[in-house]
Design a protein around this motif. Structure first.
Motif, PDB file in Angstrom:
ATOM      1  N   UNK A   1       0.875  -1.178   0.000  1.00  0.00           N
ATOM      2  CA  UNK A   1       0.000   0.000   0.000  1.00  0.00           C
ATOM      3  C   UNK A   1       0.905   1.218   0.000  1.00  0.00           C
ATOM      4  N   UNK A   2       0.673   2.144  -0.948  1.00  0.00           N
ATOM      5  CA  UNK A   2       1.532   3.322  -1.065  1.00  0.00           C
ATOM      6  C   UNK A   2       0.682   4.592  -1.070  1.00  0.00           C
ATOM      7  N   UNK A   3       0.295   5.084   0.122  1.00  0.00           N
ATOM      8  CA  UNK A   3      -0.551   6.281   0.202  1.00  0.00           C
ATOM      9  C   UNK A   3       0.127   7.551  -0.323  1.00  0.00           C
ATOM     10  N   UNK A   4       1.444   7.544  -0.459  1.00  0.00           N
ATOM     11  CA  UNK A   4       2.134   8.696  -1.030  1.00  0.00           C
ATOM     12  C   UNK A   4       1.695   8.936  -2.480  1.00  0.00           C
ATOM     13  N   UNK A   5       1.188   7.897  -3.123  1.00  0.00           N
ATOM     14  CA  UNK A   5       0.711   8.011  -4.502  1.00  0.00           C
ATOM     15  C   UNK A   5      -0.805   8.162  -4.593  1.00  0.00           C
ATOM     16  N   UNK A   6      -1.430   8.376  -3.452  1.00  0.00           N
ATOM     17  CA  UNK A   6      -2.886   8.549  -3.401  1.00  0.00           C
ATOM     18  C   UNK A   6      -3.232  10.034  -3.330  1.00  0.00           C
ATOM     19  N   UNK A   7      -4.427  10.395  -3.737  1.00  0.00           N
ATOM     20  CA  UNK A   7      -4.855  11.790  -3.598  1.00  0.00           C
ATOM     21  C   UNK A   7      -5.049  12.157  -2.128  1.00  0.00           C
ATOM     22  N   UNK A   8      -5.018  13.438  -1.841  1.00  0.00           N
ATOM     23  CA  UNK A   8      -5.324  13.920  -0.495  1.00  0.00           C
ATOM     24  C   UNK A   8      -6.811  13.704  -0.242  1.00  0.00           C
ATOM     25  N   UNK A   9      -7.169  13.511   1.024  1.00  0.00           N
ATOM     26  CA  UNK A   9      -8.549  13.208   1.383  1.00  0.00           C
ATOM     27  C   UNK A   9      -9.528  14.288   0.914  1.00  0.00           C
ATOM     28  N   UNK A  10      -9.192  15.553   1.115  1.00  0.00           N
ATOM     29  CA  UNK A  10     -10.096  16.634   0.697  1.00  0.00           C
ATOM     30  C   UNK A  10     -10.277  16.668  -0.815  1.00  0.00           C
ATOM     31  N   UNK A  11      -9.227  16.383  -1.533  1.00  0.00           N
ATOM     32  CA  UNK A  11      -9.261  16.353  -2.996  1.00  0.00           C
ATOM     33  C   UNK A  11     -10.182  15.227  -3.477  1.00  0.00           C
ATOM     34  N   UNK A  12     -10.040  14.070  -2.867  1.00  0.00           N
ATOM     35  CA  UNK A  12     -10.853  12.920  -3.242  1.00  0.00           C
ATOM     36  C   UNK A  12     -12.327  13.161  -2.924  1.00  0.00           C
ATOM     37  N   UNK A  13     -12.600  13.705  -1.738  1.00  0.00           N
ATOM     38  CA  UNK A  13     -13.982  14.003  -1.353  1.00  0.00           C
ATOM     39  C   UNK A  13     -14.617  15.009  -2.301  1.00  0.00           C
ATOM     40  N   UNK A  14     -13.863  16.047  -2.657  1.00  0.00           N
ATOM     41  CA  UNK A  14     -14.408  17.056  -3.560  1.00  0.00           C
ATOM     42  C   UNK A  14     -14.749  16.445  -4.916  1.00  0.00           C
ATOM     43  N   UNK A  15     -13.893  15.586  -5.412  1.00  0.00           N
ATOM     44  CA  UNK A  15     -14.135  14.975  -6.711  1.00  0.00           C
ATOM     45  C   UNK A  15     -15.310  13.997  -6.660  1.00  0.00           C
ATOM     46  N   UNK A  16     -15.335  13.132  -5.663  1.00  0.00           N
ATOM     47  CA  UNK A  16     -16.360  12.091  -5.582  1.00  0.00           C
ATOM     48  C   UNK A  16     -17.722  12.624  -5.141  1.00  0.00           C
ATOM     49  N   UNK A  17     -17.733  13.362  -4.052  1.00  0.00           N
ATOM     50  CA  UNK A  17     -19.010  13.787  -3.473  1.00  0.00           C
ATOM     51  C   UNK A  17     -19.568  15.052  -4.116  1.00  0.00           C
ATOM     52  N   UNK A  18     -18.700  16.003  -4.421  1.00  0.00           N
ATOM     53  CA  UNK A  18     -19.156  17.272  -4.996  1.00  0.00           C
ATOM     54  C   UNK A  18     -19.164  17.245  -6.516  1.00  0.00           C
ATOM     55  N   UNK A  19     -18.724  16.108  -7.074  1.00  0.00           N
ATOM     56  CA  UNK A  19     -18.709  15.940  -8.533  1.00  0.00           C
ATOM     57  C   UNK A  19     -17.928  17.059  -9.238  1.00  0.00           C
ATOM     58  N   UNK A  20     -16.757  17.394  -8.705  1.00  0.00           N
ATOM     59  CA  UNK A  20     -15.953  18.442  -9.341  1.00  0.00           C
ATOM     60  C   UNK A  20     -15.493  17.958 -10.720  1.00  0.00           C
ATOM     61  N   UNK A  21     -15.151  18.861 -11.561  1.00  0.00           N
ATOM     62  CA  UNK A  21     -14.735  18.584 -12.927  1.00  0.00           C
ATOM     63  C   UNK A  21     -13.424  17.798 -12.927  1.00  0.00           C
ATOM     64  N   UNK A  22     -13.320  16.815 -13.838  1.00  0.00           N
ATOM     65  CA  UNK A  22     -12.114  15.996 -13.926  1.00  0.00           C
ATOM     66  C   UNK A  22     -10.870  16.844 -14.158  1.00  0.00           C
ATOM     67  N   UNK A  23     -10.946  17.848 -15.009  1.00  0.00           N
ATOM     68  CA  UNK A  23      -9.765  18.670 -15.312  1.00  0.00           C
ATOM     69  C   UNK A  23      -9.258  19.405 -14.066  1.00  0.00           C
ATOM     70  N   UNK A  24     -10.176  19.799 -13.181  1.00  0.00           N
ATOM     71  CA  UNK A  24      -9.793  20.445 -11.921  1.00  0.00           C
ATOM     72  C   UNK A  24      -9.084  19.426 -11.030  1.00  0.00           C
ATOM     73  N   UNK A  25      -9.664  18.253 -10.907  1.00  0.00           N
ATOM     74  CA  UNK A  25      -9.061  17.184 -10.111  1.00  0.00           C
ATOM     75  C   UNK A  25      -7.666  16.829 -10.652  1.00  0.00           C
ATOM     76  N   UNK A  26      -7.566  16.690 -11.956  1.00  0.00           N
ATOM     77  CA  UNK A  26      -6.297  16.338 -12.597  1.00  0.00           C
ATOM     78  C   UNK A  26      -5.213  17.364 -12.275  1.00  0.00           C
ATOM     79  N   UNK A  27      -5.525  18.647 -12.414  1.00  0.00           N
ATOM     80  CA  UNK A  27      -4.542  19.708 -12.106  1.00  0.00           C
ATOM     81  C   UNK A  27      -4.136  19.658 -10.640  1.00  0.00           C
ATOM     82  N   UNK A  28      -5.106  19.488  -9.761  1.00  0.00           N
ATOM     83  CA  UNK A  28      -4.804  19.426  -8.322  1.00  0.00           C
ATOM     84  C   UNK A  28      -3.954  18.204  -7.978  1.00  0.00           C
ATOM     85  N   UNK A  29      -4.264  17.070  -8.588  1.00  0.00           N
ATOM     86  CA  UNK A  29      -3.503  15.868  -8.288  1.00  0.00           C
ATOM     87  C   UNK A  29      -2.075  15.969  -8.814  1.00  0.00           C
ATOM     88  N   UNK A  30      -1.903  16.478 -10.015  1.00  0.00           N
ATOM     89  CA  UNK A  30      -0.551  16.646 -10.562  1.00  0.00           C
ATOM     90  C   UNK A  30       0.270  17.622  -9.719  1.00  0.00           C
TER      91      UNK A  30
END
Length: 148
Positions: free
Chosen positions: A65-94
């Motif tokens: 298990x390598x959580x260093x390669x996982x998104x931050x919890x707030x980022x993941x919640x915003x994408x999944x629950x708030x249905x944020x735009x993929x391009x926003x998520x992509x920029x934040x994750x990069x």
């Protein structure tokens, strides 16, 4: 230059037989779980402890298990629950990968015969693809990536 063969896989919409057969056919020796939350009951056979057991017994595959390669919890919640735009998520994750300097914390040879696991069925809108693209960019294209 070291070339590393790396795969990615998601478990959603896959039964156990199909999932493990894809890994074995691809010659995977190590599975790196890049999920932030890997213990959900909803993960079925892909729940962390169960998955580690099945991988070893079925395919002789090592689980990490390598959580260093996982998104931050707030980022993941915003994408999944708030249905944020993929391009926003992509920029934040990069940006998060750059902030974490993952290209300095890992080496290409660490990914040889490795498969990155996340839950998403397809890689096109999953952070596992972004990890590979980010590292390939930083490392000069040394990873040969295939999405199982």
């Amino acid at each position: 230059m070291v070339r590393a063969k790396v795969s990615t896989i998601g478990f959603t919409k896959s039964n156990a037989e199909n999932f493990f057969e894809r890994l074995i056919r691809a010659g995977v020796k190590k599975l790196v779980d890049v999920r932030l939350h890997n213990t959900s009951q909803l993960a079925g056979f892909a729940k962390a402890d169960d998955l580690a057991y099945f991988l070893k017994k079925i395919g002789g595959i090592h689980y990490v298990h390598q959580p260093l390669l996982a998104p931050a919890d707030d980022m993941l919640k915003q994408y999944k629950k708030d249905k944020c735009d993929w391009s926003v998520y992509e920029r934040r994750f990069l940006a998060l990968m750059a902030e974490r300097k993952i290209e300095e914390r890992f080496r290409p040879e660490m990914f040889e015969d490795t498969c990155l696991l996340c839950s998403e069925e397809k890689a096109h809108q999953c952070h596992r693809r972004l990890i590979c693209e980010y590292l390939n960019d930083k490392w000069g294209g040394v990873m040969e990536v295939r999405h199982l």
